[in-house]
Design an enzyme around this catalytic site. Sequence first.
Site, mmCIF file in Angstrom:
data_model
loop_
_atom_site.group_PDB
_atom_site.id
_atom_site.type_symbol
_atom_site.label_atom_id
_atom_site.label_comp_id
_atom_site.label_asym_id
_atom_site.label_seq_id
_atom_site.Cartn_x
_atom_site.Cartn_y
_atom_site.Cartn_z
ATOM 1 N N TYR A 1 -1.726 -35.731 -6.646
ATOM 2 C CA TYR A 1 -0.837 -34.857 -5.879
ATOM 3 C C TYR A 1 -0.458 -33.646 -6.726
ATOM 4 C CZ TYR A 1 -0.087 -38.847 -2.684
ATOM 5 O OH TYR A 1 -0.230 -39.890 -1.808
ATOM 6 N N SER A 2 -0.907 -32.486 -6.280
ATOM 7 C CA SER A 2 -0.694 -31.240 -7.032
ATOM 8 C C SER A 2 -1.183 -31.367 -8.479
ATOM 9 C CB SER A 2 0.772 -30.785 -6.988
ATOM 10 O OG SER A 2 1.101 -30.343 -5.691
#
Length: 336
Positions: free
Chosen positions: A61-62
């Site tokens: 995530y990111s």
Amino acid sequence: MKYNFLGNTGLLVSEICFGTMTFGGRGFWEAIGKIQQEEVNGLMKAVVDSGVNFIDTANVYSYGESERLLGQSVKDLGLNRNELVIATKVRGRMDEKPNSIGLSRYHIFNSVDESLQRLQLDHIDILYVHGVDNRTPVEETMRALNDIVLSGKVRYIAVCNWPAWMVMKAQGIAEKNGWNKFIGLQYYYSLSGRDIEREIVPLALDQNLAIMPWSPLAGGFLSGKYTREGQASGSRRETFDFPPVNKDKAYDIIDGLVQIGEAHHVTPAQVALAWVRQQQGITSTIIGAKNISQLQDNIKSVDVELTEKDLQLLDELSALPKEYPQWMVERQNADR
């Protein structure tokens, strides 16, 4: 807040799990959310104050930012680590280097160390394998997961997005060798995406595995923002139309959500979340949020109890067509 046992363990987790995919906003993840530290801290405080003890993130995530922001929030707020159940994941590509992806022993061990650094923790409560890696034998993955648990860096292992046959293969390998087994399943499940009812839910019920649904609002499509007449501006699906939805069928479902919501004086999103929560095998439903009001609205869904009539209406609007061998199994067992 109600707490449920996590599969065949003695660990209790809140029936709502807070997902952190909206944290960070690096790369294409910006379309999902780009919340930074101050807002993250506000959301995390509201989460813990509500009684939620289960937090879900992922290394991908990111590209690590979600883990970093979550870990810093735990520190900034002075949260009691022993009162939180923190889950992260391994499998996704983190950079362009050749071994920064997959479920090899090499990548699993490196990924866990890097996640722990970003989270500022000494252990991960639940490590999910985030998807299938067709280039790594399941035996290697399960041995590595067992060994990472024995190292003390991970407490439990679980799985996302694998077909049912592969989950059972992995469980069989672990059973045969006396290794740690998967204790839970994180899969897409919503009124507009009930596919796991074919194989995954029966597997979970038979093997006493926890089910943690992701995207219970179908990427926001069931939130009440979308109607046949149009959608609210700024919605996530404007730039990230995922997960796939049969939109014609989903609009019929939304009509039902609105009808039931008006009867209960709650939002369509709360009805959709309550439906997922009330399905068999569900342990903790993963919700995300971009702001406090959205978060609080989603958490309040735990107070919504749908009637048999409500459930029947939603089931009729969203039911899966029966496929072979399901219809044959039902036919042949009609007299048993």
